[in-house]
Design a protein around this motif. Structure first.
Motif, short mmCIF file in Angstrom:
data_model
loop_
_atom_site.label_atom_id
_atom_site.label_comp_id
_atom_site.label_asym_id
_atom_site.label_seq_id
_atom_site.Cartn_x
_atom_site.Cartn_y
_atom_site.Cartn_z
N UNK A 85 0.85 -1.19 0.00
CA UNK A 85 0.00 0.00 0.00
C UNK A 85 0.89 1.24 0.00
N UNK A 86 0.46 2.26 -0.69
CA UNK A 86 1.27 3.45 -0.89
C UNK A 86 1.73 4.08 0.43
N UNK A 87 0.94 4.00 1.48
CA UNK A 87 1.34 4.59 2.76
C UNK A 87 2.19 3.64 3.61
N UNK A 88 2.57 2.50 3.05
CA UNK A 88 3.42 1.48 3.69
C UNK A 88 2.79 0.83 4.91
N UNK A 89 1.47 0.83 5.01
CA UNK A 89 0.80 0.30 6.20
C UNK A 89 0.15 -1.07 5.98
N UNK A 90 0.27 -1.63 4.77
CA UNK A 90 -0.34 -2.94 4.51
C UNK A 90 0.27 -3.56 3.25
N UNK A 91 0.18 -4.89 3.18
CA UNK A 91 0.58 -5.64 1.99
C UNK A 91 -0.57 -6.56 1.59
N UNK A 92 -0.59 -6.99 0.34
CA UNK A 92 -1.61 -7.92 -0.12
C UNK A 92 -1.06 -8.74 -1.28
N UNK A 93 -1.71 -9.85 -1.54
CA UNK A 93 -1.39 -10.73 -2.66
C UNK A 93 -2.21 -10.25 -3.85
N UNK A 94 -1.58 -10.04 -4.99
CA UNK A 94 -2.30 -9.53 -6.16
C UNK A 94 -3.38 -10.50 -6.65
N UNK A 95 -3.26 -11.78 -6.29
CA UNK A 95 -4.28 -12.76 -6.70
C UNK A 95 -5.53 -12.68 -5.82
N UNK A 96 -5.39 -12.09 -4.60
CA UNK A 96 -6.51 -11.92 -3.67
C UNK A 96 -6.51 -10.50 -3.13
N UNK A 97 -6.78 -9.52 -3.99
CA UNK A 97 -6.66 -8.12 -3.58
C UNK A 97 -7.65 -7.67 -2.51
N UNK A 98 -8.66 -8.45 -2.24
CA UNK A 98 -9.63 -8.06 -1.21
C UNK A 98 -9.11 -8.32 0.21
N UNK A 99 -8.00 -9.05 0.33
CA UNK A 99 -7.44 -9.38 1.64
C UNK A 99 -6.11 -8.64 1.80
N UNK A 100 -6.04 -7.76 2.80
CA UNK A 100 -4.82 -7.01 3.06
C UNK A 100 -4.32 -7.32 4.47
N UNK A 101 -3.02 -7.37 4.61
CA UNK A 101 -2.39 -7.64 5.89
C UNK A 101 -1.77 -6.34 6.41
N UNK A 102 -2.31 -5.79 7.50
CA UNK A 102 -1.70 -4.58 8.05
C UNK A 102 -0.33 -4.89 8.65
N UNK A 103 0.61 -4.01 8.42
CA UNK A 103 1.97 -4.18 8.95
C UNK A 103 2.47 -2.83 9.46
N UNK A 104 3.32 -2.84 10.47
CA UNK A 104 3.90 -1.58 10.95
C UNK A 104 4.79 -0.96 9.87
#
Length: 51
Positions: A19-38
């Motif tokens: 994510x542009x603000x560096x607060x989450x990542x996701x798998x391009x095959x499942x874009x509806x699921x994002x993992x928040x990260x510090x």
């Protein structure tokens, strides 16, 4: 929020997106699921990978 994928991901569309603000990542095959990260963890990862 906008998402970015690595320039090395190629044209297959199978990659991890950041994510542009560096607060989450996701798998391009499942874009509806994002993992928040510090943000500090993402910055540290990018620093270590760029060495």
């Amino acid at each position: 929020m906008e998402w970015r994928k690595s320039s090395r991901s190629g044209s297959t569309g199978e990659c991890v997106e950041l994510r542009q603000d560096l607060a989450a990542v996701r798998d391009s095959k499942r874009p509806s699921v994002a993992l928040p990260v510090p943000r500090i963890a993402v910055r540290e990862l990018i620093t270590r990978l760029s060495r």
